[in-house]
Design a protein around this motif. Structure first.
Motif, PDB file in Angstrom:
ATOM      1  N   PRO A  62     -12.010  -5.146  33.574  1.00  0.00           N
ATOM      2  CA  PRO A  62     -11.742  -5.525  32.178  1.00  0.00           C
ATOM      3  C   PRO A  62     -10.364  -5.120  31.648  1.00  0.00           C
ATOM      4  CG  PRO A  62     -13.366  -3.752  32.297  1.00  0.00           C
ATOM      5  CD  PRO A  62     -13.120  -4.188  33.692  1.00  0.00           C
ATOM      6  N   SER A  63      -9.758  -4.080  32.177  1.00  0.00           N
ATOM      7  CA  SER A  63      -8.428  -3.713  31.670  1.00  0.00           C
ATOM      8  C   SER A  63      -7.644  -3.005  32.762  1.00  0.00           C
ATOM      9  CB  SER A  63      -8.569  -2.797  30.441  1.00  0.00           C
ATOM     10  OG  SER A  63      -9.286  -1.639  30.798  1.00  0.00           O
ATOM     11  N   ASP A  64      -6.329  -3.032  32.662  1.00  0.00           N
ATOM     12  CA  ASP A  64      -5.473  -2.361  33.646  1.00  0.00           C
ATOM     13  C   ASP A  64      -5.836  -0.875  33.739  1.00  0.00           C
ATOM     14  OD1 ASP A  64      -4.132  -4.722  33.786  1.00  0.00           O
ATOM     15  OD2 ASP A  64      -2.222  -3.979  32.984  1.00  0.00           O
ATOM     16  N   GLY A  65      -5.793  -0.332  34.938  1.00  0.00           N
ATOM     17  CA  GLY A  65      -6.039   1.109  35.022  1.00  0.00           C
ATOM     18  C   GLY A  65      -6.491   1.553  36.396  1.00  0.00           C
ATOM     19  N   VAL A  66      -6.783   2.861  36.482  1.00  0.00           N
ATOM     20  CA  VAL A  66      -7.277   3.443  37.728  1.00  0.00           C
ATOM     21  C   VAL A  66      -8.797   3.533  37.635  1.00  0.00           C
ATOM     22  CG1 VAL A  66      -7.392   5.590  39.050  1.00  0.00           C
ATOM     23  CG2 VAL A  66      -5.173   4.716  38.274  1.00  0.00           C
ATOM     24  N   TYR A  67      -9.468   3.044  38.669  1.00  0.00           N
ATOM     25  CA  TYR A  67     -10.936   3.017  38.679  1.00  0.00           C
ATOM     26  C   TYR A  67     -11.475   3.764  39.894  1.00  0.00           C
ATOM     27  CZ  TYR A  67     -10.661  -0.507  35.053  1.00  0.00           C
ATOM     28  OH  TYR A  67     -10.413  -1.156  33.879  1.00  0.00           O
ATOM     29  N   PHE A  68     -12.462   4.612  39.647  1.00  0.00           N
ATOM     30  CA  PHE A  68     -13.200   5.256  40.742  1.00  0.00           C
ATOM     31  C   PHE A  68     -14.400   4.388  41.089  1.00  0.00           C
ATOM     32  CE2 PHE A  68     -10.797   8.796  39.148  1.00  0.00           C
ATOM     33  CZ  PHE A  68     -10.552   9.561  40.277  1.00  0.00           C
ATOM     34  N   ASN A  80     -21.047   1.641  41.717  1.00  0.00           N
ATOM     35  CA  ASN A  80     -20.769   2.240  40.412  1.00  0.00           C
ATOM     36  C   ASN A  80     -19.279   2.430  40.228  1.00  0.00           C
ATOM     37  OD1 ASN A  80     -23.622   2.619  39.604  1.00  0.00           O
ATOM     38  ND2 ASN A  80     -23.615   3.829  41.486  1.00  0.00           N
ATOM     39  N   ILE A  81     -18.866   2.313  38.975  1.00  0.00           N
ATOM     40  CA  ILE A  81     -17.436   2.320  38.677  1.00  0.00           C
ATOM     41  C   ILE A  81     -17.207   3.202  37.448  1.00  0.00           C
ATOM     42  CG2 ILE A  81     -17.677   0.159  37.359  1.00  0.00           C
ATOM     43  CD1 ILE A  81     -14.923  -0.672  38.462  1.00  0.00           C
ATOM     44  N   ARG A  82     -16.059   3.867  37.476  1.00  0.00           N
ATOM     45  CA  ARG A  82     -15.689   4.732  36.348  1.00  0.00           C
ATOM     46  C   ARG A  82     -14.178   4.640  36.168  1.00  0.00           C
ATOM     47  NH1 ARG A  82     -13.616   9.970  35.923  1.00  0.00           N
ATOM     48  NH2 ARG A  82     -13.844  10.590  38.111  1.00  0.00           N
ATOM     49  N   LYS A  83     -13.734   4.240  34.984  1.00  0.00           N
ATOM     50  CA  LYS A  83     -12.290   4.247  34.727  1.00  0.00           C
ATOM     51  C   LYS A  83     -11.862   5.709  34.657  1.00  0.00           C
ATOM     52  CE  LYS A  83      -8.811   1.685  32.283  1.00  0.00           C
ATOM     53  NZ  LYS A  83      -8.359   1.016  31.070  1.00  0.00           N
ATOM     54  N   SER A  84     -10.634   5.998  35.061  1.00  0.00           N
ATOM     55  CA  SER A  84     -10.261   7.409  35.253  1.00  0.00           C
ATOM     56  C   SER A  84     -10.398   8.255  33.995  1.00  0.00           C
ATOM     57  CB  SER A  84      -8.855   7.534  35.824  1.00  0.00           C
ATOM     58  OG  SER A  84      -7.948   6.913  34.948  1.00  0.00           O
ATOM     59  N   ASP A  85     -10.314   7.633  32.804  1.00  0.00           N
ATOM     60  CA  ASP A  85     -10.455   8.446  31.588  1.00  0.00           C
ATOM     61  C   ASP A  85     -11.903   8.503  31.085  1.00  0.00           C
ATOM     62  OD1 ASP A  85     -10.654   5.847  30.784  1.00  0.00           O
ATOM     63  OD2 ASP A  85      -9.084   5.949  29.251  1.00  0.00           O
ATOM     64  N   GLU A  86     -12.815   7.874  31.814  1.00  0.00           N
ATOM     65  CA  GLU A  86     -14.231   7.934  31.405  1.00  0.00           C
ATOM     66  C   GLU A  86     -14.920   9.115  32.095  1.00  0.00           C
ATOM     67  OE1 GLU A  86     -14.879   3.116  30.774  1.00  0.00           O
ATOM     68  OE2 GLU A  86     -15.530   4.065  32.641  1.00  0.00           O
ATOM     69  N   THR A  87     -16.045   9.542  31.515  1.00  0.00           N
ATOM     70  CA  THR A  87     -16.692  10.732  32.061  1.00  0.00           C
ATOM     71  C   THR A  87     -17.895  10.419  32.950  1.00  0.00           C
ATOM     72  OG1 THR A  87     -17.960  10.914  30.039  1.00  0.00           O
ATOM     73  CG2 THR A  87     -15.986  12.259  30.172  1.00  0.00           C
ATOM     74  N   SER A  88     -18.351   9.165  32.965  1.00  0.00           N
ATOM     75  CA  SER A  88     -19.485   8.888  33.851  1.00  0.00           C
ATOM     76  C   SER A  88     -19.379   7.497  34.467  1.00  0.00           C
ATOM     77  CB  SER A  88     -20.795   9.032  33.089  1.00  0.00           C
ATOM     78  OG  SER A  88     -20.829   8.104  32.040  1.00  0.00           O
ATOM     79  N   PHE A  89     -20.047   7.386  35.623  1.00  0.00           N
ATOM     80  CA  PHE A  89     -20.072   6.105  36.339  1.00  0.00           C
ATOM     81  C   PHE A  89     -21.063   5.144  35.681  1.00  0.00           C
ATOM     82  CE2 PHE A  89     -18.205   8.630  39.746  1.00  0.00           C
ATOM     83  CZ  PHE A  89     -17.339   7.723  40.335  1.00  0.00           C
TER      84      PHE A  89
END
Ligand code: ACM
Ligand code: ZN
Length: 604
Positions: free
Chosen positions: A516-522, A585-594
């Motif tokens: 959904p948006s530019d960024g780093v994803y786990f 499961n995915i988590r954007k780097s500034d999010e706290t949970s997957f």
């Protein structure tokens, strides 16, 4: 566990004044004690052929049992044997199929979990068999107790077994408002065995399920599903041993972040939780029944403890917290004081060569050994009790003299962090190696027309790893569009949890994922592989597919990215890959949970 490993554990138990060893000797997956009257328990029930074709097995001879009992007794430890009944007995049933309701041929269970083929409560044979077993067991263990299990006995086969139903009618074990007829049948079973145990001079202990259907008059209850069973038993003047899994007494649970250690069964019971447990519920004190609580126990179930090192890693130092709770009035317990002393205790454990857990450096929102950034990165580490961390950035192995971690590490370029915890004694844990990689946003794919779902190709056959799959020639046997990655798992129906007779397959699903948006994803998954933009991101090859510690991040620009996932249906380490939920499961780097990647984000 070898006899020597057991003796090593007994030495350490004695050191910390633990005075009972509960020895769980029978299971669905294996029977572990020689019974002279039933030689097939050693020949058949003690062995299983794993899904990969290898044989796993072993049992203790009666001479070895005597040796362990004597060794324990010399250290003031009483060994309490457990012979499970009427459930968790598939291994014995494999040796003597007539013990079950249907008597069908079976093999000891090769996957973990609870078996629904149990001993028949309608036939007389299981009672005779168990009496013969108890006669031999009772003679080997001088203690006053025999543990008869009693937990997790599915009632499915009893419901349809004519003999079990006949027993219910003859014994008038009809359902009442608290219990089903089958629960009362279990109670009948346990109460008969209580009398048998008494005949051989033993009092019984059972897991808290023995309360269901009416408690045996003299039974001691081991409360594992929380404390309620223990409280109910004490209120009716029964002795109780507290071992609630939900309160940190299951030592097979994780004690830190699952992403930095060996695979475990699950759960989260850090040292503080285990230490904080008070085995004497206030309600019992209020009723004057606290003296029915005889003690507490830590359980070290070994499904996922594949080696003795891992078993010790889970057991210690939490077992010391349990010992201290057992010997200390609640008002005198002090966690901060305990963890100050635990460092010295660990030196004593070193003297016994125990592979105890040392808190690992963890990343606050989930640990990952591959951290990506675009402009700059900050890596924070914590430990779940105060322990010094040391690290290097030059690729060398950290030593006790390396730089001490004090604050988050900042990066503007690609780097390798090697970090470990170190105890005051100088003892270090495993070194974590973390790649910190500067990336540019991976460009989105140009897709003209997108349709919901992924394209899945199915290849029939059992493949334990990618190499076997590739060598097979990968002949596609079916194709399908799937909306949700869960359909990789549900593609072929499996009615049996054990996957007995299941036609295994591999599945490869391809398409695009919407970012959904530019960024780093786990990304995190327990499937075999996850690929993004033509590159393998997650590789779970060789791992038990359960809490895989392989989360990785990647820098992605909005919107669509090539996406591929691979699933191999098989069973490894007792864990069938079909027990997974199929989620990625995915988590954007500034999010706290997957969060699970939902169907609306998948296209082809
Ligand atoms: C148990 O953990 N099933 C007693
Ligand atoms: Zn039956």
């Amino acid at each position: 566990m070898t006899v020597d490993d057991i003796k090593k554990q007994l030495d350490v138990m004695a050191l910390f004044k633990m005075n009972r060893m509960h020895w769980h000797l029978t299971e669905d997956q294996g029977w572990r004690i020689e019974i002279k009257k039933y030689p097939k328990l050693a020949e058949v029930a003690s062995k299983r052929i794993e899904a990969d074709g290898t044989e796993y097995g072993g049992y203790y001879t009666q001479e070895e049992v005597k040796e362990v009992v004597k060794y324990a007794s010399d250290r003031f430890i009483t060994v309490v044997p457990e012979i499970e009944l009427p459930g968790h007995e598939l291994a014995a049933i494999a040796a003597y199929p007539e013990l079950s309701c249907k008597g069908q041929p079976v093999t000891p269970r090769t996957v973990w979990g609870v078996e629904h083929i149990v001993m028949c409560a309608g036939k007389e044979l299981p009672f005779q068999f168990l009496e013969d077993v108890i006669a031999e067991v009772a003679a080997l263990f001088p203690g006053e107790y025999l543990h008869i299990g009693g937990d997790e006995c599915p009632k499915t086969s009893w419901k349809t077994c004519p003999l079990c139903q006949k027993r219910i009618r003859n014994e008038k074990l009809f359902a009442d408002k608290n219990h089903t007829a089958e629960e009362r049948l279990q109670s009948y079973f346990v109460q008969r065995m209580e009398k048998v145990a008494a005949k051989y001079g033993k009092k019984i202990i059972g897991w808290d399920e023995i309360l269901e259907g009416g408690l045996s008059p003299t039974a001691t209850v081991m409360s594992w599903r929380g404390e309620q069973g223990g409280i109910a038993a004490a209120l009716t003047n029964h002795d109780v041993i507290m071992t609630p899994g939900s309160n940190g007494l299951y030592l097979d649970h994780y004690q830190g972040d699952s992403k930095v250690g060996p695979v475990g069964i699950g759960g989260f019971s850090p040292l503080k939780k285990t230490y904080s447990y008070n085995p004497i519920p206030d309600t019992l004190v209020a009723m004057g029944k606290e003296n029915f609580i005889k003690g507490l126990q830590g359980n070290v179930w070994s499904e996922y403890l594949y080696t003795n090192d891992i078993r010790e890693y889970r057991t210690f130092p939490r077992a010391l917290a349990i010992a201290e709770t057992g010997w200390t009035a609640t008002e005198l317990k002090d966690y901060n004081d305990f963890i100050r002393r635990i460092d010295n205790a660990c030196v004593r454990l070193d003297g016994h060569d125990i592979n105890y857990y040392i808190p690992m450096p963890e990343q606050p929102n989930g640990s990952s050994d591959f951290v990506t950034f675009t402009d700059n990165a900050s890596l924070e580490f914590t430990t779940n009790r105060p322990v010094k961390m040391v690290y290097t950035l030059d690729g060398t192995e950290p030593t006790v003299n390396s730089t001490v971690y004090e604050a988050p590490l900042a990066f503007t370029d690609t780097a390798t962090v090697k970090i470990a915890s170190v105890l005051p004694s100088g003892k270090m844990n495993r070194v974590r190696t973390i790649t910190v990689e500067k990336q540019t946003l991976s460009p989105a794919a140009a897709v003209e027309k997108k349709t919901p779902g992924l394209n899945m190709e199915v290849i029939d056959g059992t493949y334990l790893n990618m190499e076997e799959l590739e060598k097979s020639g990968m002949k596609v046997t079916d194709k399908k569009v799937i909306k949700d990655t869960r359909e990789i798992i549900t593609y072929r129906r499996f009615s049996e949890e054990t996957m007995r007779g299941f036609k295994q397959y591999a599945a490869i699903a391809k398409g695009y994922v919407d970012i959904p948006s530019d960024g780093v994803y786990f990304f995190s998954s327990d499937l075999e592989e996850v690929w993004i933009d033509g590159k393998k991101l997650i590789d779970n090859g060789g791992l038990v597919k359960h809490f895989c510690p392989t989360d990785k991040s990647v820098a992605l620009s909005t919107v669509l990215h090539e996406f591929k996932v691979v699933f191999l249906s098989n069973s490894y380490g007792g864990f069938p890959t079909h027990w997974n939920d199929g989620s990625i499961n995915i988590r954007k780097s500034d999010e706290t949970s997957f969060k699970k990647i939902m169907p609306e984000r998948l296209f082809h």
